[in-house]
Scaffold this motif. Sequence first.
Motif, PDB file in Angstrom:
ATOM      1  N   GLN A 138     -19.037 -70.311   8.182  1.00 39.18           N
ATOM      2  CA  GLN A 138     -18.899 -71.315   9.231  1.00 39.18           C
ATOM      3  C   GLN A 138     -20.236 -71.582   9.916  1.00 39.18           C
ATOM      4  N   ALA A 147     -16.727 -70.078  15.484  1.00 37.69           N
ATOM      5  CA  ALA A 147     -16.567 -69.403  14.196  1.00 37.69           C
ATOM      6  C   ALA A 147     -15.806 -68.089  14.360  1.00 37.69           C
ATOM      7  N   ASN A 195     -13.908 -73.009   6.516  1.00 34.26           N
ATOM      8  CA  ASN A 195     -14.462 -74.311   6.867  1.00 34.26           C
ATOM      9  C   ASN A 195     -13.446 -75.451   6.751  1.00 34.26           C
TER      10      ASN A 195
END
Length: 230
Positions: free
Chosen positions: A113, A123, A163
Amino acid sequence: MNDPVLTLEGLTKGYNHGKPSEVRVLDGASLTIAPGEVVALVAPSGAGKSTLLHIAGLLDVADAGRVQIGGEDVTGLSDRRRTTIRRNDVGFIYQFHHLLPEFTALENIVLPQLANGATGSDARARALSLLDTVGIAPRAGHRPAALSGGEQQRVAFCRALANNPKLLLADEPTGNLDPETSDRVFDALMGLVRSTGLSALIATHNLELAARMDRAVRLEAGKLVESGAQ
Protein backbone atom coordinates in the motif's frame (compact mmCIF):
# COMPACT_ATOMS: atom_id res chain seq x y z
CA MET A 1 -24.63 -2.80 -17.43
CA ASN A 2 -21.12 -2.99 -15.93
CA ASP A 3 -18.25 -4.19 -18.09
CA PRO A 4 -16.87 -7.66 -17.32
CA VAL A 5 -13.94 -7.48 -14.93
CA LEU A 6 -11.94 -9.94 -17.05
CA THR A 7 -12.33 -10.90 -20.69
CA LEU A 8 -10.02 -13.36 -22.42
CA GLU A 9 -10.56 -13.79 -26.15
CA GLY A 10 -8.91 -16.52 -28.22
CA LEU A 11 -5.68 -16.76 -26.26
CA THR A 12 -2.96 -18.92 -27.75
CA LYS A 13 0.43 -19.64 -26.24
CA GLY A 14 3.10 -22.07 -27.33
CA TYR A 15 6.68 -22.87 -26.45
CA ASN A 16 9.55 -23.83 -28.78
CA HIS A 17 7.88 -21.88 -31.57
CA GLY A 18 8.11 -23.33 -35.04
CA LYS A 19 9.98 -26.43 -33.94
CA PRO A 20 8.76 -30.01 -34.17
CA SER A 21 8.73 -30.08 -30.37
CA GLU A 22 6.47 -27.01 -30.04
CA VAL A 23 3.95 -27.37 -27.22
CA ARG A 24 0.81 -25.24 -27.42
CA VAL A 25 -0.59 -24.91 -23.92
CA LEU A 26 -3.35 -22.45 -24.88
CA ASP A 27 -5.21 -22.81 -28.15
CA GLY A 28 -8.06 -20.30 -28.41
CA ALA A 29 -8.90 -20.02 -24.70
CA SER A 30 -11.74 -17.57 -23.99
CA LEU A 31 -13.46 -16.54 -20.76
CA THR A 32 -15.55 -13.70 -19.33
CA ILE A 33 -15.85 -12.98 -15.60
CA ALA A 34 -18.58 -10.63 -14.38
CA PRO A 35 -18.24 -8.17 -11.48
CA GLY A 36 -18.37 -10.04 -8.18
CA GLU A 37 -18.14 -13.46 -9.82
CA VAL A 38 -15.83 -16.17 -8.46
CA VAL A 39 -14.79 -18.72 -11.07
CA ALA A 40 -12.86 -21.94 -10.52
CA LEU A 41 -10.23 -22.89 -13.09
CA VAL A 42 -9.92 -26.67 -13.02
CA ALA A 43 -7.17 -28.64 -14.73
CA PRO A 44 -4.44 -31.12 -13.84
CA SER A 45 -0.88 -29.99 -13.23
CA GLY A 46 0.93 -29.09 -16.43
CA ALA A 47 -2.23 -28.28 -18.39
CA GLY A 48 -1.50 -24.55 -18.59
CA LYS A 49 -3.36 -23.06 -15.61
CA SER A 50 -0.40 -20.98 -14.47
CA THR A 51 0.28 -19.76 -18.00
CA LEU A 52 -3.34 -18.64 -18.36
CA LEU A 53 -3.24 -16.82 -15.01
CA HIS A 54 0.03 -15.10 -15.87
CA ILE A 55 -1.39 -13.85 -19.16
CA ALA A 56 -4.62 -12.71 -17.49
CA GLY A 57 -2.59 -10.87 -14.85
CA LEU A 58 -0.22 -9.24 -17.36
CA LEU A 59 2.82 -11.16 -16.17
CA ASP A 60 3.13 -12.89 -19.55
CA VAL A 61 2.01 -12.17 -23.11
CA ALA A 62 -0.03 -14.46 -25.34
CA ASP A 63 1.06 -15.27 -28.88
CA ALA A 64 -2.40 -14.25 -30.06
CA GLY A 65 -5.74 -13.16 -28.59
CA ARG A 66 -6.91 -10.30 -26.39
CA VAL A 67 -7.08 -9.52 -22.67
CA GLN A 68 -9.42 -6.90 -21.23
CA ILE A 69 -9.52 -5.84 -17.59
CA GLY A 70 -12.44 -3.69 -16.50
CA GLY A 71 -13.40 -3.14 -20.12
CA GLU A 72 -9.95 -1.83 -21.11
CA ASP A 73 -8.04 -3.72 -23.80
CA VAL A 74 -4.64 -4.27 -22.19
CA THR A 75 -3.21 -6.52 -24.89
CA GLY A 76 -0.79 -4.16 -26.58
CA LEU A 77 0.02 -1.70 -23.82
CA SER A 78 3.51 -0.58 -22.87
CA ASP A 79 5.34 -2.36 -20.08
CA ARG A 80 4.94 0.70 -17.85
CA ARG A 81 1.18 0.85 -18.35
CA ARG A 82 0.84 -2.92 -17.83
CA THR A 83 2.78 -2.61 -14.58
CA THR A 84 0.47 0.16 -13.37
CA ILE A 85 -2.66 -1.87 -14.14
CA ARG A 86 -1.18 -4.95 -12.51
CA ARG A 87 -0.31 -3.00 -9.36
CA ASN A 88 -3.67 -1.22 -9.08
CA ASP A 89 -6.22 -3.65 -10.48
CA VAL A 90 -4.92 -7.21 -10.02
CA GLY A 91 -4.16 -9.20 -6.89
CA PHE A 92 -2.14 -12.45 -7.01
CA ILE A 93 -2.09 -15.42 -4.66
CA TYR A 94 0.23 -18.37 -5.17
CA GLN A 95 0.47 -21.84 -3.68
CA PHE A 96 3.36 -20.64 -1.50
CA HIS A 97 2.87 -17.45 0.47
CA HIS A 98 6.15 -15.65 -0.47
CA LEU A 99 5.88 -13.34 2.54
CA LEU A 100 8.87 -11.17 3.42
CA PRO A 101 10.39 -13.01 6.41
CA GLU A 102 11.91 -9.96 8.09
CA PHE A 103 8.58 -8.13 8.34
CA THR A 104 5.52 -8.80 10.49
CA ALA A 105 2.19 -9.95 9.10
CA LEU A 106 0.91 -6.39 9.36
CA GLU A 107 3.96 -4.94 7.63
CA ASN A 108 3.69 -7.43 4.77
CA ILE A 109 0.24 -5.99 4.03
CA VAL A 110 1.19 -2.37 4.67
CA LEU A 111 4.21 -2.31 2.34
CA PRO A 112 2.40 -2.75 -1.00
CA GLN A 113 0.00 0.00 0.00
CA LEU A 114 2.84 2.39 0.80
CA ALA A 115 4.41 1.56 -2.57
CA ASN A 116 1.10 2.53 -4.16
CA GLY A 117 0.97 5.93 -2.43
CA ALA A 118 -1.15 5.22 0.67
CA THR A 119 -0.41 7.00 3.93
CA GLY A 120 1.00 4.97 6.80
CA SER A 121 -2.11 5.34 8.94
CA ASP A 122 -4.48 4.37 6.12
CA ALA A 123 -2.32 1.41 5.13
CA ARG A 124 -2.16 0.16 8.73
CA ALA A 125 -5.92 0.53 9.21
CA ARG A 126 -6.68 -1.42 6.04
CA ALA A 127 -4.16 -4.12 6.92
CA LEU A 128 -5.70 -4.61 10.36
CA SER A 129 -9.20 -4.69 8.85
CA LEU A 130 -8.18 -7.38 6.36
CA LEU A 131 -6.46 -9.46 9.03
CA ASP A 132 -9.57 -9.19 11.18
CA THR A 133 -11.73 -10.39 8.27
CA VAL A 134 -9.68 -13.59 7.97
CA GLY A 135 -9.60 -14.05 11.75
CA ILE A 136 -5.94 -13.49 12.57
CA ALA A 137 -5.76 -9.84 13.68
CA PRO A 138 -4.18 -10.94 17.01
CA ARG A 139 -1.25 -12.30 14.99
CA ALA A 140 -0.56 -8.98 13.24
CA GLY A 141 2.72 -8.39 15.05
CA HIS A 142 4.20 -11.83 14.32
CA ARG A 143 6.73 -12.54 11.60
CA PRO A 144 5.98 -15.34 9.11
CA ALA A 145 8.24 -17.85 10.88
CA ALA A 146 6.04 -17.55 13.98
CA LEU A 147 2.84 -18.24 12.03
CA SER A 148 1.34 -21.57 11.00
CA GLY A 149 1.09 -22.46 7.30
CA GLY A 150 -2.58 -21.57 7.26
CA GLU A 151 -1.94 -18.25 8.97
CA GLN A 152 0.84 -17.41 6.53
CA GLN A 153 -1.45 -18.04 3.59
CA ARG A 154 -4.18 -15.86 5.11
CA VAL A 155 -1.66 -13.03 5.37
CA ALA A 156 -0.84 -13.61 1.70
CA PHE A 157 -4.55 -13.32 0.89
CA CYS A 158 -4.72 -10.00 2.70
CA ARG A 159 -1.60 -8.73 0.95
CA ALA A 160 -3.13 -9.58 -2.45
CA LEU A 161 -6.19 -7.48 -1.61
CA ALA A 162 -4.29 -4.64 0.06
CA ASN A 163 -4.60 -2.21 -2.86
CA ASN A 164 -8.30 -2.89 -3.55
CA PRO A 165 -7.87 -4.73 -6.86
CA LYS A 166 -10.71 -5.35 -9.29
CA LEU A 167 -9.56 -8.89 -9.98
CA LEU A 168 -8.02 -11.63 -7.86
CA LEU A 169 -6.01 -14.39 -9.54
CA ALA A 170 -5.09 -17.37 -7.38
CA ASP A 171 -2.97 -20.36 -8.38
CA GLU A 172 -3.73 -23.36 -6.14
CA PRO A 173 -3.97 -21.07 -3.09
CA THR A 174 -4.47 -23.93 -0.62
CA GLY A 175 -2.48 -26.58 -2.47
CA ASN A 176 0.38 -26.52 0.04
CA LEU A 177 -1.85 -27.18 3.06
CA ASP A 178 -3.25 -30.35 4.63
CA PRO A 179 -6.93 -31.05 3.83
CA GLU A 180 -8.34 -29.77 7.13
CA THR A 181 -6.31 -26.57 7.08
CA SER A 182 -7.03 -26.13 3.38
CA ASP A 183 -10.76 -26.18 4.05
CA ARG A 184 -10.54 -23.56 6.80
CA VAL A 185 -8.20 -21.32 4.81
CA PHE A 186 -10.39 -21.54 1.72
CA ASP A 187 -13.36 -20.47 3.84
CA ALA A 188 -11.32 -17.45 4.92
CA LEU A 189 -10.44 -16.65 1.31
CA MET A 190 -14.05 -16.85 0.16
CA GLY A 191 -15.16 -14.68 3.07
CA LEU A 192 -12.56 -12.10 2.12
CA VAL A 193 -13.57 -12.17 -1.56
CA ARG A 194 -17.28 -11.93 -0.82
CA SER A 195 -16.84 -9.14 1.73
CA THR A 196 -14.93 -7.01 -0.78
CA GLY A 197 -17.12 -7.86 -3.78
CA LEU A 198 -14.23 -8.40 -6.16
CA SER A 199 -14.07 -10.91 -8.99
CA ALA A 200 -11.77 -13.90 -8.83
CA LEU A 201 -10.32 -16.64 -10.99
CA ILE A 202 -9.04 -19.41 -8.72
CA ALA A 203 -7.08 -22.34 -10.12
CA THR A 204 -7.54 -25.61 -8.29
CA HIS A 205 -7.52 -29.33 -8.94
CA ASN A 206 -9.84 -29.85 -5.95
CA LEU A 207 -13.36 -30.38 -7.28
CA GLU A 208 -14.89 -29.92 -3.82
CA LEU A 209 -13.42 -26.43 -3.60
CA ALA A 210 -14.42 -25.71 -7.20
CA ALA A 211 -18.02 -26.60 -6.40
CA ARG A 212 -18.13 -23.86 -3.74
CA MET A 213 -17.50 -21.13 -6.30
CA ASP A 214 -20.05 -19.53 -8.62
CA ARG A 215 -19.07 -21.71 -11.55
CA ALA A 216 -16.15 -23.71 -12.85
CA VAL A 217 -14.33 -23.83 -16.16
CA ARG A 218 -11.99 -26.60 -17.24
CA LEU A 219 -8.86 -26.20 -19.34
CA GLU A 220 -8.92 -28.95 -21.96
CA ALA A 221 -6.64 -29.14 -24.99
CA GLY A 222 -5.80 -25.49 -24.61
CA LYS A 223 -9.41 -24.28 -24.50
CA LEU A 224 -11.71 -23.29 -21.64
CA VAL A 225 -15.00 -25.16 -21.36
CA GLU A 226 -17.73 -24.99 -18.74
CA SER A 227 -17.22 -27.67 -16.13
CA GLY A 228 -19.81 -29.77 -14.37
CA ALA A 229 -18.07 -29.22 -11.06
CA GLN A 230 -20.57 -26.56 -10.00
